[in-house]
Design a protein around this motif. Structure first.
Motif, PDB file in Angstrom:
ATOM      1  N   GLN A   9     -37.237   6.386   6.185  1.00 25.37           N
ATOM      2  CA  GLN A   9     -36.849   5.549   5.054  1.00 25.37           C
ATOM      3  C   GLN A   9     -35.389   5.141   5.142  1.00 25.37           C
ATOM      4  O   GLN A   9     -35.031   4.022   4.831  1.00 25.37           O
ATOM      5  CB  GLN A   9     -37.076   6.315   3.759  1.00 25.37           C
ATOM      6  N   THR A  12     -34.936   2.444   7.732  1.00 31.84           N
ATOM      7  CA  THR A  12     -35.682   1.203   7.556  1.00 31.84           C
ATOM      8  C   THR A  12     -34.838   0.199   6.786  1.00 31.84           C
ATOM      9  O   THR A  12     -34.189   0.559   5.813  1.00 31.84           O
ATOM     10  CB  THR A  12     -36.965   1.478   6.755  1.00 31.84           C
ATOM     11  N   SER A  16     -37.797  -3.707   3.536  1.00 33.81           N
ATOM     12  CA  SER A  16     -39.079  -3.028   3.441  1.00 33.81           C
ATOM     13  C   SER A  16     -39.315  -2.469   2.058  1.00 33.81           C
ATOM     14  O   SER A  16     -40.362  -2.680   1.463  1.00 33.81           O
ATOM     15  CB  SER A  16     -39.134  -1.886   4.447  1.00 33.81           C
ATOM     16  N   SER A  17     -38.318  -1.784   1.546  1.00 31.78           N
ATOM     17  CA  SER A  17     -38.564  -1.182   0.245  1.00 31.78           C
ATOM     18  C   SER A  17     -38.643  -2.254  -0.836  1.00 31.78           C
ATOM     19  O   SER A  17     -39.309  -2.073  -1.837  1.00 31.78           O
ATOM     20  CB  SER A  17     -37.513  -0.124  -0.075  1.00 31.78           C
ATOM     21  N   ASP A  20     -42.160  -3.253  -0.652  1.00 33.70           N
ATOM     22  CA  ASP A  20     -42.907  -2.194  -1.320  1.00 33.70           C
ATOM     23  C   ASP A  20     -42.886  -2.402  -2.823  1.00 33.70           C
ATOM     24  O   ASP A  20     -43.895  -2.394  -3.499  1.00 33.70           O
ATOM     25  CB  ASP A  20     -42.232  -0.846  -1.041  1.00 33.70           C
ATOM     26  N   LEU A  23     -44.638  -5.509  -4.195  1.00 39.18           N
ATOM     27  CA  LEU A  23     -46.085  -5.317  -4.234  1.00 39.18           C
ATOM     28  C   LEU A  23     -46.466  -4.447  -5.408  1.00 39.18           C
ATOM     29  O   LEU A  23     -47.377  -4.745  -6.173  1.00 39.18           O
ATOM     30  CB  LEU A  23     -46.542  -4.631  -2.949  1.00 39.18           C
TER      31      LEU A  23
ATOM     32  N   ASN B 190     -53.667   0.023  -5.703  1.00 43.42           N
ATOM     33  CA  ASN B 190     -52.295  -0.370  -5.500  1.00 43.42           C
ATOM     34  C   ASN B 190     -51.642   0.479  -4.407  1.00 43.42           C
ATOM     35  O   ASN B 190     -50.942  -0.019  -3.530  1.00 43.42           O
ATOM     36  CB  ASN B 190     -51.569  -0.197  -6.828  1.00 43.42           C
ATOM     37  N   ARG B 194     -50.019  -0.602  -0.680  1.00 45.82           N
ATOM     38  CA  ARG B 194     -48.669  -0.227  -0.258  1.00 45.82           C
ATOM     39  C   ARG B 194     -48.728   0.611   1.014  1.00 45.82           C
ATOM     40  O   ARG B 194     -47.882   0.476   1.901  1.00 45.82           O
ATOM     41  CB  ARG B 194     -47.952   0.531  -1.368  1.00 45.82           C
ATOM     42  N   ARG B 198     -46.985  -0.298   4.500  1.00 43.68           N
ATOM     43  CA  ARG B 198     -46.037   0.629   5.117  1.00 43.68           C
ATOM     44  C   ARG B 198     -46.470   0.944   6.553  1.00 43.68           C
ATOM     45  O   ARG B 198     -45.659   0.957   7.479  1.00 43.68           O
ATOM     46  CB  ARG B 198     -45.980   1.918   4.278  1.00 43.68           C
ATOM     47  N   ARG B 201     -45.638  -1.912   8.799  1.00 42.39           N
ATOM     48  CA  ARG B 201     -44.207  -1.987   9.170  1.00 42.39           C
ATOM     49  C   ARG B 201     -43.851  -0.899  10.169  1.00 42.39           C
ATOM     50  O   ARG B 201     -43.086  -1.135  11.096  1.00 42.39           O
ATOM     51  CB  ARG B 201     -43.347  -1.873   7.922  1.00 42.39           C
ATOM     52  N   ASP B 205     -42.151  -1.384  13.865  1.00 45.12           N
ATOM     53  CA  ASP B 205     -40.957  -0.692  14.351  1.00 45.12           C
ATOM     54  C   ASP B 205     -41.199  -0.057  15.713  1.00 45.12           C
ATOM     55  O   ASP B 205     -40.348  -0.077  16.596  1.00 45.12           O
ATOM     56  CB  ASP B 205     -40.533   0.404  13.366  1.00 45.12           C
TER      57      ASP B 205
END
Lengths: 330, 207
Positions: A9, A12, A16-17, A20, A23, B190, B194, B198, B201, B205
């Motif tokens: 985290q 990143t 990204s967050s 997140d 969404l 939900n 997510r 995640r 992503r 990476d």
């Protein structure tokens, strides 16, 4: 490899967050619907056109694309873990029912196609580990996806595997590779039934008598045995084939009990081995006689004689014009 | 270098070191497959037992045996290594199921069935319907996807991992997942989105 989630985290990018977050905040039911739709496509076995799919949802394309990345990977790799998913060419090959020679299916190497029927394709194959020839019956992919058909296929092959009789083609193994379900049975060299029928027809045309004088070419062993009313096994090397009990050896008694619940308890499986063919008939037919009528107590106690109930069906249809079979005589 | 390639060459190098008597190498070798075995164990447990048994215990047990029996392992490739681990796991799983069912006697049918189920995933992992032209490295790449997936799932927060395993790998419906996780259906959906994003992503990476 060892990075913990926290490390991840931290490393990143902020974006990204945010994604997140967005969404989560929007709880966009449109994304959920779209992802579910895409998942249904994947599960259906098709390889959806991802770009076209995304283009349909321009407003949520970015968030959706990320979800699809995860979904596709999970589907692919998870399918390997849990519910096998074939890769594209192989699935296509299996779907079209054409597995190329030299392909491997489980422990078996495909040699050639022997024949095909409504319930699959039969291949001649080789099992290198044991150095033997087998006949491989491959269930069509659509059938393998149908849980009911699949269960039935397994039940029937299990039943056949429990039968030990020189006149019943032994089943070696039931296997599955990805979505391709198959079973391996003994490869039997012999003559096709239609060739036998032709022999018989020729013979009758010449003599009019079933015990025809050999003005015609000598009938094959199978043809001869049909004429004499006994369907004898063809023996070729170590191979056996046959359909009905020959004199001296009683048919297997007591069909295996397959039914796990009472509603199925009357489902009997009757295995029909037929002569394996060079030109197109499958080696083995399974017929399940759903006996809807009440059976005598003896039969229910699984001491059912196959001889009394063997459905002649296809075999007799093929041969009835030639000679009335006496295979059901007691 | 792509992660899957690194994993394979790592594994084969580690195998050599471990077989030469390097104990830390063996530890690392096992550790690299912890997530994979745990996921495999979990999915199998889910099929056999209603109760929630900790897959981690099963993996720990498997690791202990792997340590003990490592001298008997003769292979050199990653595929052989994974296959060996899986066999150990299958045996432990059979023991566990027997224990939960309360029968003391050995159930050969059960063991066979479990071995077959694990074997089935192994066959698929080792190359689905391997066509002639598919190279060993391609087969290996497929194989490692599952290891990679397990690794990725291990890096996700627990709730994310749960929802992906329950809904996607065990194929439970949203209401059923919601019941097991003690959440509402909406929140599970939900969470699922997510988690997918995640995971997507994370993959990006790793490249």
């Amino acid at each position: 490899m060892k990075a913990s989630f926290d490390d991840y985290q931290r490393s990143t990018p902020r974006v990204s967050s945010v994604a997140d977050q967005s969404l989560a905040e929007r709880q966009d039911p449109q994304i959920a619907r779209a992802v579910e739709e895409y998942r249904a496509l994947l599960k259906g076995g098709s390889m959806p056109d991802r770009e076209a799919f995304l283009a349909r949802y321009p407003a949520i394309a970015t968030a959706l694309a990320e979800c699809l990345d995860g979904l596709e990977f999970l589907h692919q790799a998870g399918g390997q873990l849990n519910q096998p998913v074939l890769e594209h060419p192989a699935r296509a090959a299996a779907a079209s029912g054409q597995i190329a020679p030299d392909s491997l299916l489980g422990d078996y190497r495909i040699v050639r196609e022997i024949g095909r029927g409504g319930m699959g394709v039969v291949y001649e194959a080789e099992q290198p580990s044991l150095g033997r020839r087998v006949a491989l019956k491959v269930l069509p992919v659509e059938a393998a996806r149908d849980a009911k058909l699949l269960a039935r296929f397994r039940r029937e092959s299990q039943a056949a595997a429990q039968l030990h009789h020189s006149n019943i083609v032994p089943v070696f193994e039931v296997g599955q590779q990805a979505e391709v379900v198959f079973y391996a049975m003994q490869y039997i060299q012999g003559q096709s039934l239609d060739a036998v029928v032709q022999d018989l027809q020729r013979l009758r045309a010449v003599s009019g008598s079933p015990a025809g004088k050999p003005a015609a070419p000598a009938p094959s062993a199978v043809a001869r045995s049909l004429l004499t009313g006994v369907f004898e096994p063809v023996r070729s090397g170590e191979s056996t084939a046959g359909a009905e009990a020959q004199a001296g050896e009683p048919p297997p008694r007591g069909m295996p009990r397959l039914a796990r619940n009472s509603s199925q308890s009357r489902d009997l499986l009757i295995a029909w081995p037929l002569v394996l063919t060079a030109n197109g008939w499958p080696a083995l037919f399974f017929r399940r006689a759903r006996l809807r009528f009440g059976m005598p107590r003896r039969a229910r106690n699984s001491s059912l004689s196959t001889r009394a109930l063997l459905p002649i069906g296809w075999l007799s249809a093929q041969t009835a014009s030639v000679w009335p079979l006496r295979m059901t005589k007691r | 270098m792509p992660m899957s390639n690194r994993l394979r060459s790592d594994t084969e190098q580690l195998l050599q070191q471990a077989q030469a008597g390097d104990a830390p190498a063996l530890g690392q070798l096992l550790e690299n497959y912890r997530h994979y075995l745990a996921l495999l164990a979990r999915l199998q447990i889910g099929r056999w037992l209603q109760s929630k048994v900790d897959a981690a215990d099963l993996v720990q047990e498997t690791f202990l045996e792997a340590h003990r029996d490592f001298p008997q392992f003769q292979g050199a490739t990653e595929a052989e290594w994974v296959h060996w681990l899986r066999q150990l796991l299958a045996r432990n799983l059979a023991d566990l199921v027997r224990c939960y069912r309360g029968s003391q006697r050995r159930d050969v049918r059960l063991e066979r069935q479990l071995a077959a189920e694990l074997d089935q995933s192994s066959r698929v992992l080792d190359g689905a319907l391997v066509a002639k032209q598919s190279s060993p490295s391609q087969q290996a790449a497929r194989h490692e996807q599952a290891v990679l997936l397990a690794e990725m799932l291990g890096r996700l927060p627990e709730a994310y991992r749960e929802v992906l395993i329950l809904h996607q790998l065990q194929d439970l419906s949203f209401p059923e997942v919601a019941r097991q996780m003690g959440r509402s259906v909406d929140s599970v959906k939900n969470l699922w989105l997510r988690a997918l994003a995640r995971l997507g992503r994370l993959l990006g990476d790793v490249g």
